[in-house]
Scaffold this active site. Structure first.
Site, PDB file in Angstrom:
ATOM      1  N   ASP A   1      21.678  25.225 -16.554  1.00  4.02           N
ATOM      2  CA  ASP A   1      20.574  25.823 -15.818  1.00  4.02           C
ATOM      3  C   ASP A   1      21.213  26.643 -14.692  1.00  4.02           C
ATOM      4  O   ASP A   1      22.375  26.421 -14.342  1.00  4.02           O
ATOM      5  CB  ASP A   1      19.695  24.698 -15.262  1.00  4.02           C
ATOM      6  CG  ASP A   1      18.656  25.217 -14.299  1.00  4.02           C
ATOM      7  OD1 ASP A   1      17.942  26.159 -14.658  1.00  4.02           O
ATOM      8  OD2 ASP A   1      18.576  24.681 -13.171  1.00  4.02           O
TER       9      ASP A   1
ATOM     10  N   ASP B   1      19.444  28.252 -11.338  1.00  5.35           N
ATOM     11  CA  ASP B   1      19.032  28.042  -9.946  1.00  5.35           C
ATOM     12  C   ASP B   1      19.149  26.561  -9.586  1.00  5.35           C
ATOM     13  O   ASP B   1      18.632  25.701 -10.300  1.00  5.35           O
ATOM     14  CB  ASP B   1      17.581  28.516  -9.772  1.00  5.35           C
ATOM     15  CG  ASP B   1      17.291  28.981  -8.358  1.00  5.35           C
ATOM     16  OD1 ASP B   1      18.163  28.835  -7.487  1.00  5.35           O
ATOM     17  OD2 ASP B   1      16.182  29.490  -8.141  1.00  5.35           O
TER      18      ASP B   1
HETATM   19 MG    MG Z   1      17.211  24.774 -11.678  1.00  2.95          MG
END
Ligand code: MG
Length: 353
Positions: free
Chosen positions: A36, A38
């Site tokens: 992932d 962010d």
């Molecule tokens: Mg995230």
């Protein structure tokens, strides 16, 4: 260690040989690492501490790195350029799996090739829909066979109205992702899930969604990288980890983003990660498994007890991640609801390990 086993929750008798050579690292058993973005690699414009070095080191050991993003408004090339600018080595657009890339095959499985598709969303989504050979429309017509909806800052009421008209007329409806919110410079703003909810409220219909936590984006990544033993690394239990569990993929929750030690301890069963790390350095380190024996769990030098619903760290650093791993193993294997457990202040909130 097979990735189907869960070292956080697996009950291991203390008499068993649980020794793992300290020269092994967490990623030794995996061929592809899926990240992932962010809260794991960057926060806004800033790289998350240790992320760039940790990812480059993991890549230098021969692991394939891939990136999963629900954001449908940026192209995969834009994401790859951003990661390169942060200092991650040799990132190309093909390493980035976006929710439009998972949504378009889902659409293609439900409407005939070359159909007219109404696109609500940004450049990244438009490009994927065009590349798949669909005819793009921005206005509902009697020929509109599908609606594909992703986030872009310039989505208007008119776009949502046109989507509604097509859906009311029977068009297949696919959402790139269902994120309720999207972080912007000024704060939290409505995300694609919120805009989908507006169309749902108007039509009564529900879309099929491709992005995390649905499994389509994980399946797309698994297929693209030929992954046999992938590991998903994320900061959110309700997207990254839930999706990994749904697609039967091992997962590492890092504590550099949304979720906290307390939210991990209290996670619903389907949102519990396989591994817990303070940040991405965990990838390249020995991973001490938690061992449960009755109402005591150990992890490395740490020992945690659960007496009735009271959790106590009896040895080791209560603020270290090993205390959190032991506490999770203990609580998740007990019959006490995690929300009822009294947790010591600062458990897993920082410290030496
Ligand atoms: Mg995230």
């Amino acid at each position: 260690m097979p990735c189907s086993q869960n070292p956080v929750t697996r009950l291991v008798p203390v008499t068993a040989d649980t020794h793992i050579s300290a020269d092994r690292t967490l990623i030794d058993g995996f061929d592809v690492l899926l990240f992932d973005l962010d809260g794991v690699i960057y926060t806004g414009a800033q790289a998350v501490p240790y992320a760039v070095e940790s990812l480059n080191h993991a890549a230098s050991t021969g692991k394939r790195l891939g990136y999963l993003t629900n954001n449908a408004s940026r192209t995969t090339q834009t994401v790859a350029d951003h990661l390169s600018e942060l200092g991650i080595s040799a990132v190309s657009a093909a390493d980035v799996v976006s929710s439009p890339e998972a949504a378009v095959p889902l659409l293609a499985s439900q409407v005939p090739a070359g159909s007219e598709v109404l696109v609500v969303g940004g450049e990244g989504l438009l490009r994927e829909v065009a590349r798949a050979g669909f005819t793009i429309t921005r206005t509902a017509t009697p020929k509109t066979a599908g609606v594909i909806q992703g986030f872009a800052p310039d989505v208007t009421w008119t776009d949502l109205a046109q989507a509604s008209y097509a859906i009311e007329s029977g068009a297949v409806w696919i959402g790139t992702n269902g994120d309720w919110t999207i972080p912007r410079e000024q704060g939290i703003a409505p995300g694609n899930g919120t805009l989908i909810a507006a169309v749902h409220t108007a039509t009564g219909a529900f879309p099929e969604v491709a992005g995390k936590p649905e499994r389509h984006i994980y399946d797309t990544a698994r297929a693209r990288f030929g992954a046999k033993r992938p590991l998903m690394i994320g900061d959110r239990l309700d997207t990254d980890i839930l999706g990994a569990n749904r697609s039967e993929m091992a997962s590492l929750l890092v504590l550099t983003g949304v979720d906290t030690p307390l939210s991990v301890l209290r996670a619903d069963r389907d949102q519990r990660p396989t591994y817990i790390g303070r940040d991405t350095r965990t990838l390249n380190e020995y991973y001490a498994p938690a061992v449960v024996n009755g109402n005591v769990a150990t992890c490395g030098e740490t020992e945690v007890r659960l007496d009735r619903a009271v959790l106590t760290v009896v040895a080791g650093d209560p603020r270290g991640v090993e205390a959190l791993r032991a506490a999770c193993a203990l609580v998740w294997n007990s019959s006490i609801p995690p929300t009822a457990v009294l947790v010591p202040d600062g458990l897993g909130m920082g410290g030496s390990a």
